[in-house]
Write an enzyme that holds these catalytic residues in place. Structure first.
Site, PDB file in Angstrom:
ATOM      1  N   GLY A 107       0.733  -1.109  -0.055  1.00 41.96           N
ATOM      2  CA  GLY A 107       0.076  -0.289   0.063  1.00 41.96           C
ATOM      3  C   GLY A 107       0.830   1.187  -0.111  1.00 41.96           C
ATOM      4  N   LEU A 108       0.266   2.259   0.580  1.00 45.63           N
ATOM      5  CA  LEU A 108       1.047   3.623   0.807  1.00 45.63           C
ATOM      6  C   LEU A 108       1.391   4.322  -0.519  1.00 45.63           C
ATOM      7  CD1 LEU A 108       3.625   2.912   3.503  1.00 45.63           C
ATOM      8  CD2 LEU A 108       1.390   3.975   3.697  1.00 45.63           C
ATOM      9  N   CYS A 109       0.390   4.038  -1.546  1.00 43.94           N
ATOM     10  CA  CYS A 109       0.501   4.438  -2.981  1.00 43.94           C
ATOM     11  C   CYS A 109      -0.687   5.276  -3.344  1.00 43.94           C
ATOM     12  CB  CYS A 109       0.963   3.450  -3.995  1.00 43.94           C
ATOM     13  SG  CYS A 109      -0.272   1.938  -3.722  1.00 43.94           S
ATOM     14  N   GLY A 110      -1.315   5.889  -2.539  1.00 38.71           N
ATOM     15  CA  GLY A 110      -2.716   6.691  -2.810  1.00 38.71           C
ATOM     16  C   GLY A 110      -3.602   5.737  -3.142  1.00 38.71           C
TER      17      GLY A 110
END
Length: 343
Positions: A107-110
């Protein structure tokens, strides 16, 4: 129904409530914001360094895959009147469709994973309305967990065939694993059509999910392709735009075409290469889009951490100043109390 909550973005930043905590808690929160800022800034720099390599792979792979697809389609059109056909080019009545959905492993990709899953869910709903079966080949942990969780509870007609993980930058070997799975499903007539759902890389701030038909071999739409290069000028990141124009259908070969070998043998030898190149291109564009999305998300997180740290610093200074002022007032009041009163 598959469901993904749609968030509404407002252009006006909401007013933040005042901070209500003591000096010690403010000091701890400022330290936490500084640590978060360092982490997100480091992740942004790592994503920016990796997106350059991913973008070069996209730029170098697009002309080959697009021209190969256009050439095969041109050959197919020339051989339509000769009753020449192969299993990968024959269109048959569609009863089951295989979707190769490319997502990320982390994750952590908008909204990268959310948008491509929304595209896949929309396509699945369209197939359900047509009373067609669906087989999902998920590439990436996020997509596999999503489809496994939802298919068991809400949509038993969606079968998750396999899950393939792409650790880093995709290679032809990893694309061949997906191509072999797709080839076996199509040739054995378990599925009648294969579609690739991936995120097309347009620029560092724009990437859009698309659905592309892999099998049977159909028309080619990539006649003009926009390419965005990431470069550095005077120590700053810059984006340069190029336009790659591909040959249109019918421009690859002359109308008078002669084959030294059997055309079926030629197509059978080239179609696996076509399938591998199209899947590899989808993987490369998805990885580049994921890295660009992560770079943008980490840049926004860094800006938010800087803003939060400034706001907490103002509150900390205000609380500290108020405490010092209160102590001074107590000292002055005590000194005034000890001063003798002249009668």
């Amino acid at each position: 129904m598959f469901s993904l909550s749609k968030s509404n973005f407002s252009p006006v930043r909401p007013t933040l409530p005042p901070v209500r905590c003591g000096i010690r808690e403010l000091r701890q929160r400022i330290h936490t914001a500084q640590t978060t800022q360092k982490i997100t800034e480091a992740m942004k720099l790592v994503a920016a360094a990796r997106v350059r390599r991913a973008q070069e792979a996209v730029v170098n792979g697009r002309p080959f895959s697009s021209n190969l697809a256009a050439m095969l389609n041109d050959i197919k059109q020339h051989l339509q009147n000769d009753d020449v056909s192969t299993p990968l080019t024959d269109a048959r009545p569609v009863q089951t469709v295989a979707l190769v959905v490319v997502t990320g492993d982390r994750g952590l990709c908008g909204g990268f994973n959310k948008r491509v899953l929304e595209k896949a869910v929309t396509r699945i709903e369209e197939l359900k309305k047509l009373n067609l079966g669906c087989v999902v080949i998920s590439v990436g942990k996020k997509g596999h967990s999503f489809f496994t969780h939802n298919s068991e509870k809400k949509h038993p007609f969606v079968k998750v065939d396999s899950c393939i993980e792409i650790g880093g930058f995709p290679t032809a070997k990893e694309a061949q694993v997906i191509a072999d799975d797709v080839f076996s499903l199509f040739v054995s007539e378990e599925v009648d059509k294969v579609e690739l759902v991936y995120t097309r890389f347009v620029s560092l701030v724009r990437f859009e999910p698309v659905v592309q038909t892999l099998l049977p071999l159909g028309e080619v739409y990539d006649v003009k392709d926009d390419v965005f290069r990431l470069s550095s000028k005077e120590g700053k990141l810059a984006v340069e735009r190029d336009v790659v124009r591909l040959k249109k259908e019918g421009e690859m070969f002359s109308p008078l075409m002669e084959f030294e070998q059997d055309p079926v043998l030629i197509l059978d030898a080239m179609l696996p290469l076509y399938l591998n190149s199209q899947i590899l291109r989808g993987l490369q564009e998805s990885v580049a889009s994921e890295l660009a999305a992560r770079m943008g998300a980490m840049a926004a997180a860094t800006d938010n951490a800087v803003e939060l740290r400034k706001r907490l610093s103002v509150e900390y200074n205000r609380e500290r100043q108020g405490k010092i002022t209160g102590e001074l007032l107590e000292i002055v009041a005590g000194a005034e109390a000890l001063t003798p009163i002249d009668l």
